[in-house]
Scaffold this motif. Sequence first.
Motif, PDB file in Angstrom:
ATOM      1  N   ARG A 124       0.823  -1.213   0.000  1.00 22.42           N
ATOM      2  CA  ARG A 124       0.000   0.000   0.000  1.00 22.42           C
ATOM      3  C   ARG A 124       0.860   1.267   0.000  1.00 22.42           C
ATOM      4  N   ASP A 125       1.915   1.280   0.818  1.00 18.15           N
ATOM      5  CA  ASP A 125       2.784   2.467   0.870  1.00 18.15           C
ATOM      6  C   ASP A 125       3.415   2.760  -0.483  1.00 18.15           C
ATOM      7  N   VAL A 128       0.822   4.414  -2.690  1.00 20.13           N
ATOM      8  CA  VAL A 128       0.645   5.829  -2.324  1.00 20.13           C
ATOM      9  C   VAL A 128       1.801   6.646  -2.883  1.00 20.13           C
ATOM     10  N   ARG A 129       3.022   6.134  -2.694  1.00 23.45           N
ATOM     11  CA  ARG A 129       4.208   6.834  -3.181  1.00 23.45           C
ATOM     12  C   ARG A 129       4.151   7.045  -4.690  1.00 23.45           C
ATOM     13  N   ARG A 131       1.530   6.896  -6.715  1.00 25.03           N
ATOM     14  CA  ARG A 131       0.432   7.783  -7.107  1.00 25.03           C
ATOM     15  C   ARG A 131       0.787   9.241  -6.820  1.00 25.03           C
ATOM     16  N   SER A 132       1.486   9.476  -5.693  1.00 25.49           N
ATOM     17  CA  SER A 132       1.922  10.839  -5.364  1.00 25.49           C
ATOM     18  C   SER A 132       2.869  11.367  -6.430  1.00 25.49           C
ATOM     19  N   THR A 158      -7.469  -0.988  -1.628  1.00 18.92           N
ATOM     20  CA  THR A 158      -6.719  -0.321  -0.560  1.00 18.92           C
ATOM     21  C   THR A 158      -7.226   1.093  -0.321  1.00 18.92           C
ATOM     22  N   VAL A 160      -6.473   3.621  -2.030  1.00 19.33           N
ATOM     23  CA  VAL A 160      -5.388   4.589  -2.266  1.00 19.33           C
ATOM     24  C   VAL A 160      -5.849   5.742  -3.148  1.00 19.33           C
ATOM     25  N   ASP A 161      -6.579   5.441  -4.227  1.00 22.70           N
ATOM     26  CA  ASP A 161      -6.991   6.521  -5.120  1.00 22.70           C
ATOM     27  C   ASP A 161      -7.974   7.476  -4.440  1.00 22.70           C
ATOM     28  N   GLN A 163      -8.019   8.104  -1.263  1.00 26.82           N
ATOM     29  CA  GLN A 163      -7.174   8.868  -0.350  1.00 26.82           C
ATOM     30  C   GLN A 163      -6.442   9.992  -1.095  1.00 26.82           C
ATOM     31  N   MET A 164      -5.921   9.685  -2.290  1.00 27.24           N
ATOM     32  CA  MET A 164      -5.180  10.693  -3.064  1.00 27.24           C
ATOM     33  C   MET A 164      -6.101  11.830  -3.507  1.00 27.24           C
TER      34      MET A 164
END
Length: 171
Positions: A124-125, A128-129, A131-132, A158, A160-161, A163-164
């Motif tokens: 997951r991290d 995130v990285r 996608r950032s 997760t 993630v999207d 969250q972003m």
Amino acid sequence: MALGLRPHAPLDPWSYADHLNVTLLEFGKLGLRAQTVRQLTTVDGDSWSAMTLKMDEAFAIVLNPSHAITRQRSDLAHELSHIELRHVPARVEVSETGLLLLSDFSDEQEQEADWHGGALLLPRDGLVRMRSDRNSTAEIATYYGVSTALCEWRLRMTGVDVQMRRANPRR
Ligand SMILES: [Zn+2]
């Protein structure tokens, strides 16, 4: 960390198998009964992807070598997850050479193995990285050596999207 990985670096499931003392075997060398071979190669045809076997107390995995490497990676991570999570199958077949073929995991165990395997391949991290850093799904999939479909699934599951988008509402 295990295997001395840098955080977010792609995991090589073959090295991970090694780390877990799991052996990779070739399908043709298993000594499976003819009926089992027929079932796996013709009846189920292309559908079988991987098998987990037990020899004494050690585990071994067989991958369908005709499948794409991205699929073999995710299948291997899935099978390793069954082993790591100590799943006990409902059925076991015995080969002529005394290998136990583990089969018929419950739906719940299959889902757990999918989740755990996906997390091994696409942490997951790391998502995130990447996608950032504005990587596309295809770029992330390529970096981690998985299919775009698996990457999309992980990004969705997760959150993630989502969250972003919350963190950067104008993107
Ligand atoms: Zn499974």
